[in-house]
Design a protein around this motif. Structure first.
Motif, short mmCIF file in Angstrom:
data_model
loop_
_atom_site.label_atom_id
_atom_site.label_comp_id
_atom_site.label_asym_id
_atom_site.label_seq_id
_atom_site.Cartn_x
_atom_site.Cartn_y
_atom_site.Cartn_z
N TRP A 197 0.86 -1.19 0.00
CA TRP A 197 0.00 0.00 0.00
C TRP A 197 0.89 1.23 0.00
O TRP A 197 1.54 1.55 0.98
CB TRP A 197 -0.93 0.01 1.21
CG TRP A 197 -1.72 1.27 1.35
CD1 TRP A 197 -1.50 2.29 2.23
CD2 TRP A 197 -2.86 1.68 0.56
NE1 TRP A 197 -2.41 3.30 2.05
CE2 TRP A 197 -3.26 2.94 1.04
CE3 TRP A 197 -3.55 1.09 -0.50
CZ2 TRP A 197 -4.34 3.64 0.48
CZ3 TRP A 197 -4.63 1.78 -1.04
CH2 TRP A 197 -5.01 3.03 -0.55
N LYS A 198 0.96 1.89 -1.14
CA LYS A 198 1.77 3.10 -1.28
C LYS A 198 3.20 2.89 -0.78
O LYS A 198 3.73 3.65 0.03
CB LYS A 198 1.09 4.28 -0.57
CG LYS A 198 -0.27 4.61 -1.18
CD LYS A 198 -0.90 5.82 -0.53
CE LYS A 198 -2.24 6.15 -1.21
NZ LYS A 198 -2.91 7.33 -0.62
N ASN A 199 3.78 1.78 -1.25
CA ASN A 199 5.17 1.40 -0.98
C ASN A 199 5.39 0.86 0.43
O ASN A 199 6.54 0.63 0.83
CB ASN A 199 6.15 2.55 -1.23
CG ASN A 199 6.43 2.74 -2.71
OD1 ASN A 199 6.57 1.77 -3.44
ND2 ASN A 199 6.52 3.97 -3.15
N ASN A 200 4.34 0.61 1.18
CA ASN A 200 4.46 0.04 2.50
C ASN A 200 4.11 -1.45 2.50
O ASN A 200 3.37 -1.93 1.63
CB ASN A 200 3.56 0.79 3.50
CG ASN A 200 4.09 2.16 3.81
OD1 ASN A 200 5.20 2.31 4.32
ND2 ASN A 200 3.31 3.19 3.51
N PHE A 201 4.60 -2.15 3.48
CA PHE A 201 4.36 -3.58 3.67
C PHE A 201 2.88 -3.86 3.87
O PHE A 201 2.17 -3.10 4.55
CB PHE A 201 5.15 -4.03 4.90
CG PHE A 201 4.88 -5.45 5.34
CD1 PHE A 201 5.63 -6.49 4.85
CD2 PHE A 201 3.88 -5.72 6.27
CE1 PHE A 201 5.40 -7.80 5.27
CE2 PHE A 201 3.64 -7.02 6.70
CZ PHE A 201 4.40 -8.06 6.20
N CYS A 202 2.39 -4.95 3.26
CA CYS A 202 1.01 -5.40 3.46
C CYS A 202 1.01 -6.88 3.83
O CYS A 202 1.69 -7.68 3.18
CB CYS A 202 0.17 -5.21 2.19
SG CYS A 202 -0.62 -3.60 2.07
N ILE A 203 0.23 -7.23 4.84
CA ILE A 203 0.14 -8.62 5.29
C ILE A 203 -0.38 -9.53 4.18
O ILE A 203 0.18 -10.60 3.92
CB ILE A 203 -0.77 -8.73 6.53
CG1 ILE A 203 -0.08 -8.11 7.75
CG2 ILE A 203 -1.14 -10.19 6.82
CD1 ILE A 203 -0.97 -8.02 8.97
N GLU A 204 -1.47 -9.09 3.51
CA GLU A 204 -2.15 -9.99 2.57
C GLU A 204 -1.26 -10.37 1.38
O GLU A 204 -1.24 -11.54 0.96
CB GLU A 204 -3.47 -9.38 2.09
CG GLU A 204 -3.36 -8.11 1.27
CD GLU A 204 -3.22 -6.85 2.11
OE1 GLU A 204 -3.18 -5.76 1.49
OE2 GLU A 204 -3.14 -6.93 3.35
N ASP A 205 -0.52 -9.41 0.85
CA ASP A 205 0.36 -9.71 -0.29
C ASP A 205 1.50 -10.62 0.14
O ASP A 205 1.91 -11.53 -0.60
CB ASP A 205 0.91 -8.43 -0.90
CG ASP A 205 -0.17 -7.55 -1.51
OD1 ASP A 205 -1.27 -8.05 -1.75
OD2 ASP A 205 0.10 -6.35 -1.73
#
Length: 257
Positions: free
Chosen positions: A146-154
């Motif tokens: 999300w906008k270059n930040n870490f995401c759990i789901e991906d």
């Protein structure tokens, strides 16, 4: 023996070593790559990723079908949103859709500058792994985030793919022989993603429901498509970037990429 590397966000992608024989798999579970797989399942011919809303608006003025999303919302000019349910229609069969999103399409455009690109979601990750195992390439699993930040789901989906790629398969007649590995982890990020996936015991929903992007989309009223995005094995699509856009290799000649 090939390598598999997980990249937690597009911001880290420039720092991932490229071997010259590398394929990048872009993952954006909520919701772009889920929507791409669904669109191909319903017969769309091609999806052309765009970098900006302005590009999408110009395509719309030229009479093209356009899908667009920013911050979870569909602009008024767009024909389709970034929801998989928009593509569950025969009206898209044989069509080309120009597509821009907050995260997924930007990750694709970034990755294609480095080489070959495919896209995956929970819907098609098993089919994607089967295809990847037929190839002799190192794999980067690029989480759109999300906008270059870490995401759990991906990251969970990347872990699921990496685990299957590295799964030991004993092909020897002697069952006591050392089993073969198709892929090995190239760094700590891959091991971390696999461990995160394994912690779910095959059910990522409880952890994903804690994620910031899930909560963001839930507030926007996307409960149904959120549930759909977590289903696995629904799609046999193999979306890959070829020439100017994504095509589905499950219905195209495999030699194209």
């Amino acid at each position: 023996m090939a390598l598999v590397e997980v990249c937690f966000s597009p911001a880290l992608f420039p720092f991932i070593p490229q071997t010259g024989n590398t394929l990048t798999v872009v993952i954006d579970i909520l919701r772009a790559t889920t929507s791409f797989c669904t669109a191909f399942d319903y017969g769309v011919e091609k999806i052309i990723p765009l970098n900006s809303l302005q590009q999408a608006f110009e395509c719309k003025k030229q009479g093209h079908l356009v899908a667009a999303e920013r911050d979870g919302l569909k602009p008024e000019f767009a024909d389709f949103s970034n929801s998989a349910f928009d593509y569950m229609t025969d009206a898209i069969r044989g069509k080309t859709i120009y597509y821009t999103t907050t995260n997924g399409t930007e990750a694709i455009m970034l990755a294609k500058e480095k080489g070959k690109v495919a896209v995956a979601s929970f819907l098609n990750y098993q089919a994607m792994v089967r295809w990847l195992k037929t190839r002799n390439e190192d794999i980067i699993l690029l989480c759109a985030g999300w906008k270059n930040n870490f995401c759990i789901e991906d990251t969970l989906c990347a872990g699921a793919i990496a685990e299957l790629l590295m799964k030991q398969e004993n092909t020897a007649d002697n069952q006591t022989a050392e089993p073969d590995k198709a892929f090995i982890a190239s760094g700590d990020a891959t091991d971390a993603a696999v461990l995160l996936w394994q912690s779910c015991n095959g059910n990522p929903e409880p952890l994903i429901k804690k994620s910031s992007h899930y909560k963001r989309l839930l507030k926007l009223g996307y409960q149904n498509v959120l549930n759909y995005s977590l289903e696995s094995g629904r799609s046999s699509a193999i979306p890959v970037f070829y020439n100017d856009g994504l095509i589905d290799l499950s219905v195209k000649p495999q030699h194209l990429i």
